[in-house]
Motif scaffolding. Structure first.
Motif, PDB file in Angstrom:
ATOM      1  N   LEU A   1     -97.958  11.492 -42.296  1.00 53.70           N
ATOM      2  CA  LEU A   1     -99.208  11.086 -42.918  1.00 53.70           C
ATOM      3  C   LEU A   1     -99.876  12.265 -43.622  1.00 53.70           C
ATOM      4  CD1 LEU A   1    -100.676   8.893 -40.029  1.00 53.70           C
ATOM      5  CD2 LEU A   1     -99.388   8.148 -42.033  1.00 53.70           C
ATOM      6  N   GLU A   2    -100.380  12.010 -44.806  1.00 44.38           N
ATOM      7  CA  GLU A   2    -101.107  13.023 -45.574  1.00 44.38           C
ATOM      8  C   GLU A   2    -102.594  12.893 -45.276  1.00 44.38           C
ATOM      9  OE1 GLU A   2     -99.791  15.396 -47.371  1.00 44.38           O
ATOM     10  OE2 GLU A   2     -97.733  14.711 -47.040  1.00 44.38           O
ATOM     11  N   VAL A   3    -103.004  13.528 -44.176  1.00 45.76           N
ATOM     12  CA  VAL A   3    -104.408  13.501 -43.762  1.00 45.76           C
ATOM     13  C   VAL A   3    -105.054  14.812 -44.207  1.00 45.76           C
ATOM     14  CG1 VAL A   3    -106.005  13.305 -41.833  1.00 45.76           C
ATOM     15  CG2 VAL A   3    -103.826  12.060 -41.787  1.00 45.76           C
ATOM     16  N   PRO A   4    -106.118  14.762 -45.022  1.00 45.41           N
ATOM     17  CA  PRO A   4    -106.701  15.997 -45.564  1.00 45.41           C
ATOM     18  C   PRO A   4    -107.583  16.764 -44.580  1.00 45.41           C
ATOM     19  CG  PRO A   4    -107.869  14.100 -46.435  1.00 45.41           C
ATOM     20  CD  PRO A   4    -106.723  13.561 -45.626  1.00 45.41           C
ATOM     21  N   LEU A   5    -107.019  17.057 -43.401  1.00 42.66           N
ATOM     22  CA  LEU A   5    -107.628  17.979 -42.458  1.00 42.66           C
ATOM     23  C   LEU A   5    -106.614  19.090 -42.215  1.00 42.66           C
ATOM     24  CD1 LEU A   5    -109.393  15.611 -39.878  1.00 42.66           C
ATOM     25  CD2 LEU A   5    -110.478  17.026 -41.614  1.00 42.66           C
ATOM     26  N   PRO A   6    -107.047  20.332 -42.039  1.00 42.99           N
ATOM     27  CA  PRO A   6    -106.110  21.464 -42.094  1.00 42.99           C
ATOM     28  C   PRO A   6    -105.190  21.642 -40.899  1.00 42.99           C
ATOM     29  CG  PRO A   6    -108.348  22.228 -41.679  1.00 42.99           C
ATOM     30  CD  PRO A   6    -108.453  20.770 -41.980  1.00 42.99           C
ATOM     31  N   HIS A   7    -105.501  21.034 -39.764  1.00 40.69           N
ATOM     32  CA  HIS A   7    -104.705  21.272 -38.557  1.00 40.69           C
ATOM     33  C   HIS A   7    -104.300  19.941 -37.939  1.00 40.69           C
ATOM     34  CE1 HIS A   7    -106.240  25.392 -38.877  1.00 40.69           C
ATOM     35  NE2 HIS A   7    -107.445  24.854 -39.016  1.00 40.69           N
ATOM     36  N   HIS A   8    -103.048  19.864 -37.493  1.00 41.91           N
ATOM     37  CA  HIS A   8    -102.627  18.624 -36.853  1.00 41.91           C
ATOM     38  C   HIS A   8    -101.435  18.870 -35.944  1.00 41.91           C
ATOM     39  CE1 HIS A   8     -99.456  18.475 -39.955  1.00 41.91           C
ATOM     40  NE2 HIS A   8     -98.840  17.622 -39.153  1.00 41.91           N
ATOM     41  N   VAL A   9    -101.244  17.924 -35.030  1.00 43.05           N
ATOM     42  CA  VAL A   9    -100.099  17.940 -34.128  1.00 43.05           C
ATOM     43  C   VAL A   9     -99.739  16.497 -33.816  1.00 43.05           C
ATOM     44  CG1 VAL A   9    -101.590  18.097 -32.083  1.00 43.05           C
ATOM     45  CG2 VAL A   9     -99.204  18.834 -31.934  1.00 43.05           C
ATOM     46  N   VAL A  10     -98.441  16.223 -33.728  1.00 38.49           N
ATOM     47  CA  VAL A  10     -97.953  14.880 -33.407  1.00 38.49           C
ATOM     48  C   VAL A  10     -96.890  15.004 -32.328  1.00 38.49           C
ATOM     49  CG1 VAL A  10     -96.770  12.811 -34.247  1.00 38.49           C
ATOM     50  CG2 VAL A  10     -98.440  13.983 -35.715  1.00 38.49           C
ATOM     51  N   PHE A  11     -97.014  14.198 -31.284  1.00 37.73           N
ATOM     52  CA  PHE A  11     -95.987  14.081 -30.262  1.00 37.73           C
ATOM     53  C   PHE A  11     -95.665  12.601 -30.101  1.00 37.73           C
ATOM     54  CE2 PHE A  11     -98.074  18.076 -28.871  1.00 37.73           C
ATOM     55  CZ  PHE A  11     -96.968  18.918 -28.933  1.00 37.73           C
ATOM     56  N   GLY A  12     -94.405  12.253 -30.270  1.00 39.61           N
ATOM     57  CA  GLY A  12     -94.030  10.853 -30.166  1.00 39.61           C
ATOM     58  C   GLY A  12     -94.762  10.031 -31.200  1.00 39.61           C
ATOM     59  N   THR A  13     -95.542   9.060 -30.744  1.00 41.36           N
ATOM     60  CA  THR A  13     -96.247   8.165 -31.662  1.00 41.36           C
ATOM     61  C   THR A  13     -97.754   8.382 -31.653  1.00 41.36           C
ATOM     62  OG1 THR A  13     -96.365   6.431 -29.960  1.00 41.36           O
ATOM     63  CG2 THR A  13     -94.471   6.388 -31.465  1.00 41.36           C
ATOM     64  N   VAL A  14     -98.232   9.512 -31.113  1.00 40.74           N
ATOM     65  CA  VAL A  14     -99.654   9.822 -31.135  1.00 40.74           C
ATOM     66  C   VAL A  14     -99.876  11.155 -31.837  1.00 40.74           C
ATOM     67  CG1 VAL A  14    -100.192   8.485 -29.058  1.00 40.74           C
ATOM     68  CG2 VAL A  14     -99.590  10.909 -28.856  1.00 40.74           C
ATOM     69  N   GLY A  15    -100.999  11.258 -32.543  1.00 42.28           N
ATOM     70  CA  GLY A  15    -101.271  12.475 -33.286  1.00 42.28           C
ATOM     71  C   GLY A  15    -102.744  12.817 -33.314  1.00 42.28           C
ATOM     72  N   LEU A  16    -103.027  14.102 -33.519  1.00 40.12           N
ATOM     73  CA  LEU A  16    -104.388  14.609 -33.629  1.00 40.12           C
ATOM     74  C   LEU A  16    -104.497  15.425 -34.907  1.00 40.12           C
ATOM     75  CD1 LEU A  16    -107.245  15.326 -32.456  1.00 40.12           C
ATOM     76  CD2 LEU A  16    -106.128  17.304 -31.370  1.00 40.12           C
ATOM     77  N   TRP A  17    -105.537  15.136 -35.693  1.00 40.19           N
ATOM     78  CA  TRP A  17    -105.853  15.913 -36.895  1.00 40.19           C
ATOM     79  C   TRP A  17    -107.236  16.522 -36.700  1.00 40.19           C
ATOM     80  CZ3 TRP A  17    -102.491  12.093 -36.722  1.00 40.19           C
ATOM     81  CH2 TRP A  17    -101.323  12.178 -37.512  1.00 40.19           C
ATOM     82  N   SER A  18    -107.393  17.806 -37.063  1.00 39.81           N
ATOM     83  CA  SER A  18    -108.618  18.519 -36.741  1.00 39.81           C
ATOM     84  C   SER A  18    -109.096  19.383 -37.903  1.00 39.81           C
ATOM     85  CB  SER A  18    -108.382  19.407 -35.515  1.00 39.81           C
ATOM     86  OG  SER A  18    -109.486  20.254 -35.268  1.00 39.81           O
ATOM     87  N   ARG A  19    -110.417  19.454 -38.045  1.00 38.57           N
ATOM     88  CA  ARG A  19    -111.025  20.367 -39.011  1.00 38.57           C
ATOM     89  C   ARG A  19    -110.971  21.797 -38.502  1.00 38.57           C
ATOM     90  NH1 ARG A  19    -114.000  18.874 -43.125  1.00 38.57           N
ATOM     91  NH2 ARG A  19    -114.299  16.781 -42.235  1.00 38.57           N
ATOM     92  N   TYR A  20    -110.799  21.953 -37.190  1.00 38.07           N
ATOM     93  CA  TYR A  20    -110.809  23.263 -36.556  1.00 38.07           C
ATOM     94  C   TYR A  20    -109.415  23.597 -36.023  1.00 38.07           C
ATOM     95  CZ  TYR A  20    -115.731  22.062 -36.687  1.00 38.07           C
ATOM     96  OH  TYR A  20    -116.977  21.669 -37.107  1.00 38.07           O
ATOM     97  N   PRO A  21    -109.121  24.903 -35.857  1.00 33.51           N
ATOM     98  CA  PRO A  21    -107.795  25.286 -35.354  1.00 33.51           C
ATOM     99  C   PRO A  21    -107.480  24.682 -33.996  1.00 33.51           C
ATOM    100  CG  PRO A  21    -108.941  27.194 -36.261  1.00 33.51           C
ATOM    101  CD  PRO A  21    -109.948  26.077 -36.207  1.00 33.51           C
ATOM    102  N   ILE A  22    -106.228  24.298 -33.830  1.00 34.34           N
ATOM    103  CA  ILE A  22    -105.732  23.796 -32.544  1.00 34.34           C
ATOM    104  C   ILE A  22    -105.021  24.961 -31.868  1.00 34.34           C
ATOM    105  CG2 ILE A  22    -104.185  22.150 -31.415  1.00 34.34           C
ATOM    106  CD1 ILE A  22    -104.585  20.301 -33.846  1.00 34.34           C
ATOM    107  N   SER A  23    -105.611  25.467 -30.785  1.00 35.60           N
ATOM    108  CA  SER A  23    -105.078  26.681 -30.167  1.00 35.60           C
ATOM    109  C   SER A  23    -103.854  26.418 -29.310  1.00 35.60           C
ATOM    110  CB  SER A  23    -106.168  27.371 -29.335  1.00 35.60           C
ATOM    111  OG  SER A  23    -106.676  26.506 -28.341  1.00 35.60           O
ATOM    112  N   SER A  24    -103.744  25.207 -28.759  1.00 38.13           N
ATOM    113  CA  SER A  24    -102.553  24.850 -27.983  1.00 38.13           C
ATOM    114  C   SER A  24    -102.427  23.339 -27.962  1.00 38.13           C
ATOM    115  CB  SER A  24    -102.632  25.391 -26.548  1.00 38.13           C
ATOM    116  OG  SER A  24    -103.697  24.793 -25.836  1.00 38.13           O
ATOM    117  N   ALA A  25    -101.197  22.873 -27.790  1.00 36.22           N
ATOM    118  CA  ALA A  25    -100.958  21.428 -27.743  1.00 36.22           C
ATOM    119  C   ALA A  25     -99.657  21.159 -27.020  1.00 36.22           C
ATOM    120  CB  ALA A  25    -100.908  20.837 -29.156  1.00 36.22           C
ATOM    121  N   ALA A  26     -99.622  20.049 -26.296  1.00 39.27           N
ATOM    122  CA  ALA A  26     -98.421  19.676 -25.548  1.00 39.27           C
ATOM    123  C   ALA A  26     -98.448  18.177 -25.291  1.00 39.27           C
ATOM    124  CB  ALA A  26     -98.355  20.436 -24.223  1.00 39.27           C
ATOM    125  N   PRO A  27     -97.279  17.571 -25.132  1.00 36.25           N
ATOM    126  CA  PRO A  27     -97.256  16.148 -24.769  1.00 36.25           C
ATOM    127  C   PRO A  27     -97.764  15.948 -23.353  1.00 36.25           C
ATOM    128  CG  PRO A  27     -95.046  17.075 -24.731  1.00 36.25           C
ATOM    129  CD  PRO A  27     -95.939  18.137 -25.290  1.00 36.25           C
TER     130      PRO A  27
END
Length: 269
Positions: free
Chosen positions: A101-127
């Protein structure tokens, strides 16, 4: 029995439609006892479900958060993203993500079928493993991320059809994850149940959401309940509302969220 309770949690608020009918009967009969019965019914309904009738808080909140079951059958991804971005969100949580997906927020992470898009840095992420016991399929529907000191969960619990066993099992596992958190937490997800649903108590006992605003999200064609949730611990959801219909069978849910801590997202704005 569980599936009956799950659907009754969605249906119960609609019982309020019976109060005007009872009032009409009381007027027709001109009976004091009938008026008292209407008063008792109306008071009981307001005590249980009247919170969403309250106006949403005017507080601007630190974050604008959007939760949406994107749908793996969505035929308008670009239009859907445009609808979500119209409220200038800081965080977007999506479920049933099956395409890039082309979501115009600078930071994102996707695991499986769920995802997070953020205006702020994502310092860590895990399923996050919330897969129900006994389910053999490849099933990855949870993630945990940290955004400027705030823990953010995006989850998709199993659907409620013939029973609620898998959904309730998944909710219990998520509740254990939440119990282990010590700082502020924001939860976004399709929980396949309203906050009144007993099967979600492992989650709702630890998290809160806005009382003002119904924000019913499912089904999109004629919403009867909010099963898409934005919840918080260590903060407040000061307002919740739905966005315009997209290519999904759910409506997007947006919320204003205030979280504690000097490093919380939006605290420097």
């Amino acid at each position: 029995m569980g599936v009956v309770l799950a659907w009754s949690a969605i249906a119960l608020p609609w019982l309020g439609l019976g109060v005007p009918v009872l009032f009409g009967v009381a007027v027709w009969r001109r009976s004091l006892s009938a008026y008292l019965a209407v008063l008792v019914c109306a008071s009981g309904w307001l005590a249980a479900f009247g919170g969403p009738l309250l106006p949403a808080s005017a507080a601007p909140g630190d974050l604008v958060v959007v939760q949406h079951n994107f749908s793996d059958e969505n035929r308008d991804p670009a239009g859907t993203i445009a609808t979500l971005m119209a409220v200038r969100p800081d965080l977007i949580g999506l479920e049933e993500v099956t395409v890039d997906l082309e979501v115009p927020l600078p930071h994102h992470v996707v695991f499986g079928t769920v995802g997070l898009w953020s205006r702020y840095p994502i310092s860590s992420a895990a399923p996050v493993d919330i897969k129900p016991h006994g389910l053999d399929a490849d099933w990855r529907r949870g993630l945990r991320a940290v955004v400027r000191g705030v823990v953010v969960y995006v989850v998709h619990l199993p659907s409620v059809r013939l029973d609620t066993g898998w959904r309730d099992d998944s909710a219990a596992q998520l509740g254990r994850w939440l119990a282990g958190e010590r700082g502020p937490v924001v939860l976004m997800g399709d929980l396949n149940g309203t906050v009144e649903d007993r099967g979600l108590r492992p989650i709702t006992a630890r998290m809160s959401t806005a009382r003002g605003g119904f924000a019913w999200s499912f089904p999109a064609a004629f919403p009867v309940g909010r099963i898409d949730q934005v919840m918080v611990r260590g903060g407040e959801v000061s307002g919740v509302w739905t966005l315009a219909r997209t290519g999904s069978d759910h409506l997007p849910v947006a919320a204003r969220v205030t979280v504690g801590g000097a490093g919380a997202p939006g605290s420097a704005r």
